[in-house]
Design a protein around this motif. Structure first.
Motif, PDB file in Angstrom:
ATOM      1  N   PRO A 188      37.065  19.339  27.810  1.00 27.33           N
ATOM      2  CA  PRO A 188      37.035  18.432  28.957  1.00 27.33           C
ATOM      3  C   PRO A 188      35.657  17.827  29.219  1.00 27.33           C
ATOM      4  CG  PRO A 188      38.128  20.491  29.531  1.00 27.33           C
ATOM      5  CD  PRO A 188      37.565  20.661  28.165  1.00 27.33           C
ATOM      6  N   GLY A 189      34.599  18.506  28.819  1.00 29.18           N
ATOM      7  CA  GLY A 189      33.258  17.962  28.994  1.00 29.18           C
ATOM      8  C   GLY A 189      32.906  16.901  27.976  1.00 29.18           C
ATOM      9  N   THR A 206      41.061  14.554  27.582  1.00 27.42           N
ATOM     10  CA  THR A 206      41.316  15.982  27.796  1.00 27.42           C
ATOM     11  C   THR A 206      41.075  16.338  29.259  1.00 27.42           C
ATOM     12  OG1 THR A 206      40.638  16.493  25.525  1.00 27.42           O
ATOM     13  CG2 THR A 206      40.686  18.317  27.079  1.00 27.42           C
ATOM     14  N   GLN A 207      39.986  15.845  29.814  1.00 27.90           N
ATOM     15  CA  GLN A 207      39.665  16.102  31.219  1.00 27.90           C
ATOM     16  C   GLN A 207      40.780  15.613  32.137  1.00 27.90           C
ATOM     17  OE1 GLN A 207      37.099  17.751  32.727  1.00 27.90           O
ATOM     18  NE2 GLN A 207      38.131  17.364  34.650  1.00 27.90           N
TER      19      GLN A 207
END
Length: 88
Positions: free
Chosen positions: A13-14, A19-20
Protein backbone atom coordinates in the motif's frame (compact mmCIF):
# COMPACT_ATOMS: atom_id res chain seq x y z
CA UNK A 1 -11.00 1.61 -16.87
CA UNK A 2 -9.88 -0.35 -13.78
CA UNK A 3 -13.37 -0.28 -12.33
CA UNK A 4 -14.73 -2.17 -15.36
CA UNK A 5 -12.09 -4.93 -15.68
CA UNK A 6 -10.52 -7.61 -13.48
CA UNK A 7 -7.53 -6.07 -11.73
CA UNK A 8 -4.46 -7.47 -9.99
CA UNK A 9 -2.52 -4.89 -7.97
CA UNK A 10 1.02 -5.90 -6.98
CA UNK A 11 3.04 -4.07 -4.35
CA UNK A 12 2.44 -2.78 -0.87
CA UNK A 13 0.00 0.00 0.00
CA UNK A 14 2.92 2.39 0.50
CA UNK A 15 4.24 1.75 -3.00
CA UNK A 16 1.08 1.14 -5.02
CA UNK A 17 -1.85 3.56 -4.87
CA UNK A 18 -4.24 0.94 -6.26
CA UNK A 19 -3.29 -1.54 -3.53
CA UNK A 20 -3.85 1.26 -1.01
CA UNK A 21 -7.31 1.94 -2.44
CA UNK A 22 -8.33 -1.73 -2.22
CA UNK A 23 -6.56 -2.83 0.99
CA UNK A 24 -9.49 -2.04 3.29
CA UNK A 25 -12.11 -3.41 0.90
CA UNK A 26 -10.72 -6.83 0.01
CA UNK A 27 -10.77 -9.98 2.10
CA UNK A 28 -7.41 -11.51 3.00
CA UNK A 29 -7.59 -15.01 1.54
CA UNK A 30 -3.97 -15.96 2.30
CA UNK A 31 -1.29 -14.60 4.58
CA UNK A 32 1.97 -15.60 6.15
CA UNK A 33 2.28 -13.79 9.45
CA UNK A 34 2.42 -10.05 9.01
CA UNK A 35 4.59 -10.23 5.89
CA UNK A 36 2.73 -11.82 2.93
CA UNK A 37 -0.81 -10.98 1.84
CA UNK A 38 -3.16 -12.15 -0.91
CA UNK A 39 -6.42 -10.21 -0.83
CA UNK A 40 -9.29 -10.87 -3.20
CA UNK A 41 -12.90 -10.34 -4.13
CA UNK A 42 -13.62 -13.08 -6.65
CA UNK A 43 -17.39 -13.01 -6.13
CA UNK A 44 -17.95 -9.45 -7.36
CA UNK A 45 -18.87 -8.69 -10.96
CA UNK A 46 -15.46 -7.08 -11.38
CA UNK A 47 -12.79 -9.24 -9.77
CA UNK A 48 -10.05 -7.47 -7.77
CA UNK A 49 -6.84 -8.86 -6.30
CA UNK A 50 -4.09 -7.34 -4.12
CA UNK A 51 -0.73 -9.13 -3.90
CA UNK A 52 1.68 -7.54 -1.47
CA UNK A 53 4.15 -7.99 1.30
CA UNK A 54 6.15 -6.08 3.85
CA UNK A 55 9.16 -5.91 1.49
CA UNK A 56 10.11 -6.94 -2.05
CA UNK A 57 10.81 -10.58 -1.12
CA UNK A 58 7.48 -10.84 0.71
CA UNK A 59 5.64 -9.34 -2.26
CA UNK A 60 7.28 -11.94 -4.51
CA UNK A 61 6.10 -14.61 -2.03
CA UNK A 62 2.54 -13.22 -2.30
CA UNK A 63 2.66 -13.51 -6.10
CA UNK A 64 3.97 -17.07 -5.75
CA UNK A 65 1.23 -17.96 -3.24
CA UNK A 66 -1.42 -16.54 -5.60
CA UNK A 67 -0.31 -18.99 -8.27
CA UNK A 68 0.65 -22.01 -6.14
CA UNK A 69 -2.49 -22.02 -3.99
CA UNK A 70 -4.82 -21.90 -6.99
CA UNK A 71 -6.12 -18.34 -6.76
CA UNK A 72 -4.93 -17.51 -10.27
CA UNK A 73 -6.66 -20.59 -11.67
CA UNK A 74 -9.84 -19.66 -9.82
CA UNK A 75 -9.71 -16.08 -11.10
CA UNK A 76 -9.27 -17.26 -14.67
CA UNK A 77 -12.06 -19.82 -14.30
CA UNK A 78 -14.41 -17.07 -13.18
CA UNK A 79 -13.55 -14.49 -15.85
CA UNK A 80 -12.98 -16.62 -18.95
CA UNK A 81 -16.10 -17.98 -20.51
CA UNK A 82 -15.67 -19.87 -23.75
CA UNK A 83 -18.64 -20.06 -26.05
CA UNK A 84 -18.72 -23.34 -27.94
CA UNK A 85 -20.04 -21.71 -31.12
CA UNK A 86 -16.85 -19.64 -31.41
CA UNK A 87 -14.71 -22.81 -31.53
CA UNK A 88 -16.12 -24.05 -34.84
Amino acid sequence: VLQQNPTIAIGGPGANALTQAYVGELTTVYSEGDRVFVQADLDADVKRINLWGSDAASTAAAVDAFVVHGYLDELLRRIWRFRMETLV
